[in-house]
Design a protein around this motif. Sequence first.
Motif, mmCIF file in Angstrom:
data_model
loop_
_atom_site.group_PDB
_atom_site.id
_atom_site.type_symbol
_atom_site.label_atom_id
_atom_site.label_comp_id
_atom_site.label_asym_id
_atom_site.label_seq_id
_atom_site.Cartn_x
_atom_site.Cartn_y
_atom_site.Cartn_z
ATOM 1 N N PHE A 1 0.710 -1.146 0.187
ATOM 2 C CA PHE A 1 -0.065 -0.198 -0.078
ATOM 3 C C PHE A 1 1.108 1.129 0.083
ATOM 4 O O PHE A 1 0.477 2.125 -0.640
ATOM 5 N N ALA A 2 1.766 1.267 0.733
ATOM 6 C CA ALA A 2 2.810 2.465 0.666
ATOM 7 C C ALA A 2 3.455 2.699 -0.420
ATOM 8 O O ALA A 2 3.352 3.989 -1.172
ATOM 9 N N GLY A 3 3.679 1.584 -1.344
ATOM 10 C CA GLY A 3 4.176 1.634 -2.498
ATOM 11 C C GLY A 3 3.476 2.422 -3.360
ATOM 12 O O GLY A 3 3.865 3.173 -4.476
ATOM 13 N N GLN A 4 2.102 2.232 -3.205
ATOM 14 C CA GLN A 4 1.167 2.893 -4.157
ATOM 15 C C GLN A 4 1.072 4.419 -3.839
ATOM 16 O O GLN A 4 0.691 5.339 -4.749
ATOM 17 N N LEU A 5 1.434 4.670 -2.684
ATOM 18 C CA LEU A 5 1.057 6.132 -2.262
ATOM 19 C C LEU A 5 2.456 6.941 -2.333
ATOM 20 O O LEU A 5 2.331 8.229 -2.506
ATOM 21 N N GLY A 6 3.554 6.384 -2.626
ATOM 22 C CA GLY A 6 4.910 7.224 -2.697
ATOM 23 C C GLY A 6 5.867 6.396 -3.519
ATOM 24 O O GLY A 6 5.746 5.704 -4.000
ATOM 25 N N ALA A 7 7.142 7.016 -3.451
ATOM 26 C CA ALA A 7 8.351 6.543 -4.146
ATOM 27 C C ALA A 7 9.730 6.942 -3.239
ATOM 28 O O ALA A 7 9.662 7.854 -2.667
ATOM 29 N N SER A 8 10.747 5.879 -3.386
ATOM 30 C CA SER A 8 11.731 6.141 -2.920
ATOM 31 C C SER A 8 12.601 6.990 -3.800
ATOM 32 O O SER A 8 12.759 7.092 -4.923
ATOM 33 N N THR A 9 13.410 8.320 -2.783
ATOM 34 C CA THR A 9 14.214 9.113 -3.442
ATOM 35 C C THR A 9 15.504 9.060 -2.635
ATOM 36 O O THR A 9 15.619 8.584 -1.582
ATOM 37 N N HIS A 10 16.461 9.965 -3.260
ATOM 38 C CA HIS A 10 17.648 10.067 -2.576
ATOM 39 C C HIS A 10 17.371 10.869 -1.130
ATOM 40 O O HIS A 10 18.278 10.695 -0.239
ATOM 41 N N ASP A 11 16.230 11.393 -0.987
ATOM 42 C CA ASP A 11 15.877 12.362 0.275
ATOM 43 C C ASP A 11 14.912 11.370 1.250
ATOM 44 O O ASP A 11 14.348 12.242 1.884
ATOM 45 N N GLY A 12 14.706 10.186 0.679
ATOM 46 C CA GLY A 12 13.884 9.348 1.750
ATOM 47 C C GLY A 12 12.657 9.086 0.800
ATOM 48 O O GLY A 12 12.607 9.140 -0.291
ATOM 49 N N PHE A 13 11.652 8.739 1.468
ATOM 50 C CA PHE A 13 10.443 7.915 0.880
ATOM 51 C C PHE A 13 9.300 9.124 0.824
ATOM 52 O O PHE A 13 8.958 9.471 2.103
#
Length: 324
Positions: free
Chosen positions: A218-230
Motif C-alpha cells: 500500500f505504501a508503494g502505491q502512495l509514494g516513491a523512494s528518492t535520495h531524500d527518503g520515501f
Amino acid sequence: MAGQAFACRPHLPYQDLEMSPSKESTHDAPPVTAGPTRFTYKSADGLTLSGEKWEATGCSEAPKVPVLCLPGLSRNTKDFHAIARFLQEQGHEVIALDYRGRGQSEWDPEWHNYALPIEGQDIDAALSFLAIERFAILGTSRGGLHAMAMAERMDAGRIAGIILNDIGPRIEMKGIHRLAASIGKQMKFLDQASCAGALMAGLNTQFPAMSAEDWLRFAGQLGASTHDGFILEYDPALAKTLAMMDDGTPLPDIWPLFGTTTNMPMLILRGQHSDILSDDTCGEMKSRHPSAIVHEVSGEGHAPMLWDATTQERIAAFLAQLNA
C-alpha cells in the motif's frame, strides 16, 4: 472528496497535447502481461498532466468497453495497477489518470484549482487526446464524484457504465475528518517500511486484515523512494481543500448528480469498514437506482484496494454485461 471542489470555474480551451511513453512501453505487440504505457498531455492552463494506459491482451471475440480509472483525492494511477492488469487480460483497454498535483502530473501553483470542475476539464482533455468515445468508469472516492459529474455533462450513451468505489451522494463527516487530519501532514518518511508502519498505525481499523506485506504494498502505491527518503506523491496543498470543513459546513447536495446516473448500469463497491460510504447511503442509492448492484468488500474500509480476486471478478462480470 467534495468540499470546495464544486466551486464553478470558467471553461478554458484545450492546449496542444503530447504523448511520452514510459519505460515500460514498447513498439512491439504487447505480451499477455504487458505493462502500461505512460502518457502526458497539456491541461487548458498549461500544466503537464500524466496517465497510464494498458492495452487489451486477453482473447475476446468482440471488442470490450474501455475502462477509465479515476483515483481518490490524494491518490494516483498506482492504485489501479492490480485491477488494470486483471482487466486487460479479460480483453479491456484500461486508462488511469493522475489528477493535477498527484502522481506524475505537475503541481498547480494555485491550490484552488484542485477542484472538481477544473479536474473535469483535465479528464475531458485526456479523453480527447486518447480519442476515447465510449467507456466505462471505475471511480474511487473522488473519482466516483467525477463519474457522477461526467454523467451529467456528457452525451447520453457515451458512458457505458459506472463503478463507484466506496463513494456516494452522502459523504460521512467522520471520514472527512480522518482525511483532513492526515492529508498533507507528513509527506516524507525514512523509507517505504516507515511509511507502511505509519499507515498501519493510522488505518488499522479500516483495514484490520491487512498483513505487514500488504501495508508495504500500500505504501508503494502512495509514494516513491528518492535520495531524500520515501516521499508521498501528491501536493501537500491538497490539505487546504479540506481545511475549512467541519460539522457546521454544509456539503454540496450531490443527490441531483447521482440522479443523472440512474439510467446507466452501475456497480457500487463498499468497504465493510468504510467511514465515508454508509450502509444507509447505499440503501438510499439502491432505492433511487433499483438496477444498481451493490458489492461489499469484506475486511476493508475506505477505499477498497481492488486487490482481491472476488472484487476483481465482480468488476469483470459487471463490465462483461456492457457492449463495447
